[in-house]
Design an enzyme around this catalytic site. Structure first.
Site, PDB file in Angstrom:
ATOM      1  N   SER A  81       0.105   3.036  -0.177  1.00  0.00           N
ATOM      2  CA  SER A  81      -1.242   2.895  -0.741  1.00  0.00           C
ATOM      3  C   SER A  81      -2.186   2.114   0.159  1.00  0.00           C
ATOM      4  CB  SER A  81      -1.177   2.181  -2.099  1.00  0.00           C
ATOM      5  OG  SER A  81      -0.369   2.878  -3.004  1.00  0.00           O
ATOM      6  N   CYS A 118      -6.606  11.931   0.143  1.00  0.00           N
ATOM      7  CA  CYS A 118      -6.310  10.769  -0.693  1.00  0.00           C
ATOM      8  C   CYS A 118      -7.358  10.734  -1.799  1.00  0.00           C
ATOM      9  CB  CYS A 118      -6.354   9.466   0.099  1.00  0.00           C
ATOM     10  SG  CYS A 118      -6.155   8.002  -0.958  1.00  0.00           S
ATOM     11  N   MET A 332      -1.311   8.224  -7.490  1.00  0.00           N
ATOM     12  CA  MET A 332      -2.210   8.724  -6.465  1.00  0.00           C
ATOM     13  C   MET A 332      -3.302   9.562  -7.130  1.00  0.00           C
ATOM     14  SD  MET A 332       1.232   8.901  -5.845  1.00  0.00           S
ATOM     15  CE  MET A 332       1.839  10.545  -5.516  1.00  0.00           C
TER      16      MET A 332
END
Length: 410
Positions: A81, A118, A332
């Site tokens: 992350s 992302c 995510m």
């Protein structure tokens, strides 16, 4: 008295050292991730184009590869992350403000994965673009919401960020709370348009549920039910109970189990082949960012990693997802898009775990708490389509200025 001359061995002679490069950069949190953001034109000339020089620069910025797994000599935070980079530029696409390129930096290997997006950092791209002067001033209200049109270059998709503006500046503080983030901030709504990843079908095998064939030493019987979907990010969903889990596990239950991590990596590799992302499981090591693997289960009560009680009556299902070989501490953003999309399509393992009813949003539990994501699906000419998936995140500048790297990296 005369001084004695010291003769150093050849390998100990003083070396000529190059000064460090200063590269303008911004360190930002987006959702439950954080990374180093760059304006494309601020990068050294060699790194303004894709290739070895760019990868070498970003690896050194983040502090990889690090055999200690800590990224002490860089900006990375030693987790999937926090080992991330973003490059933003004025868009080359019509009706878009900026182009957004995401690089997932491996921690212990000399590798930058450009294969996916992302979703969490997507929430920060709009703010960065405005702060950096990459959005036309006419599109930014003095007070209100700036709609930033983002072209996601990794997957060739449009993302719309709704960025709050107060007195002509990006508003970053506020009362919006996001599980997995310690402090409240301003809410940023993010729309992922046509979220099927890439140009292929949303379900690359043509099936909502497949029999994924695996070695018998990975799963008993050698076959596992799986929903494999390209939405947000390529994701392999499996039932938690088929692997002996409840779906309410926290990080330590999986990340401390090397045998479990090897099992999930095998599932990921075989799923990647089945989805057509790679030709052989040996290629999975060079594509660490995608696909993701997630386990799904019916709602159960549990206590999140922050100590918050999650009541099964308040959620539709539980989901746990792995990123870069480890169970993610929250969820995510791109995987949340995949969850929302799969939940909207009856017959997928995600939908079945949530009761297999028609829905336009899903509220699911993850290790840090809960998250809601919306998606509307329709069957068109025999294929499922989703126009967009929507979720709320937050974003904040943590530091801005220059990042320094040794000049010999280029």
């Amino acid at each position: 008295m005369t001084s004695k001359k010291v003769h150093l061995p050849q390998n100990e002679l003083p070396q000529k050292h190059l000064p460090q490069l200063k590269v303008p950069a911004t360190y930002m949190r987006g959702g439950t991730s954080k990374g180093v953001f760059f304006n494309l034109t601020d990068l050294p000339e060699q790194a303004q184009i894709a290739g070895q020089a760019r990868d070498a620069l970003l690896l050194r910025v983040i502090g990889s590869p690090d055999p200690y797994g800590k990224q002490t000599d860089g900006m990375g935070g030693a987790t999937s992350s926090t080992s991330k980079t973003v490059i933003v530029a004025k868009s080359t696409m019509a009706d878009h403000d900026v182009d957004y390129l995401f690089g997932q930096v491996a921690i212990d290997k000399p590798f930058v994965d450009w294969s996916g997006n992302c979703g969490n950092l997507s929430a920060a791209v709009g703010s960065f673009a405005i702060i950096s002067g990459l959005v036309d001033a006419s599109r930014i209200p003095h007070n209100g919401i700036a709609v930033v049109r983002i072209w996601q270059k990794n997957i060739g998709k449009t993302i719309i960020a709704h960025v709050p503006i107060t007195n002509g500046e990006v508003q970053e503080t506020g009362g919006f709370e996001l599980d997995g983030v310690t402090f409240p901030a301003a809410e940023v709504q993010v729309e992922f348009m046509d979220p099927a990843d890439g140009e292929g079908a949303m379900f690359p095998t043509g099936n909502l549920v497949d029999d994924l064939v695996l070695p018998t030493d990975v799963v008993a019987g050698g076959v596992l039910n799986a929903t494999m979907i390209n939405a947000g990010i390529p994701t392999v969903f499996v039932n938690a109970k088929d692997l002996g889990y409840t779906g309410a596990e926290l990080q330590e239950a999986i990340n401390g189990d090397e045998k479990a991590l090897a099992m999930f990596e095998s599932i990921r590799a075989h799923g990647a082949v089945k989805m057509g992302l790679i030709k052989h499981i040996d290629e999975a090591a060079g594509r660490q960012h995608t696909p993701k693997v997630a386990i799904v289960a019916e709602p159960v009560d549990y206590t999140s990693s922050s100590g918050k009680s999650v009541n099964k009556a308040d959620i539709d299902l539980n989901v746990r997802a792995l990123s870069m070989g480890k169970l993610h501490h929250a969820m995510m953003g791109t995987a949340a898009v995949a969850i929302g999309t799969a939940a909207a399509i009856p017959g997928t393992l995600v939908s079945l775990a949530a009761g297999n009813v028609e829905r336009e949003s899903i509220h699911f539990g993850h290790p840090s708490g809960t998250l809601r994501v919306g998606a509307q699906a329709s069957l068109v000419d025999g294929e499922w389509k989703v126009n967009k998936a929507v979720m709320s995140r937050s974003a904040r500048v943590l530091m801005e200025g220059w990042v320094r790297v040794p000049a010999d990296v280029l």
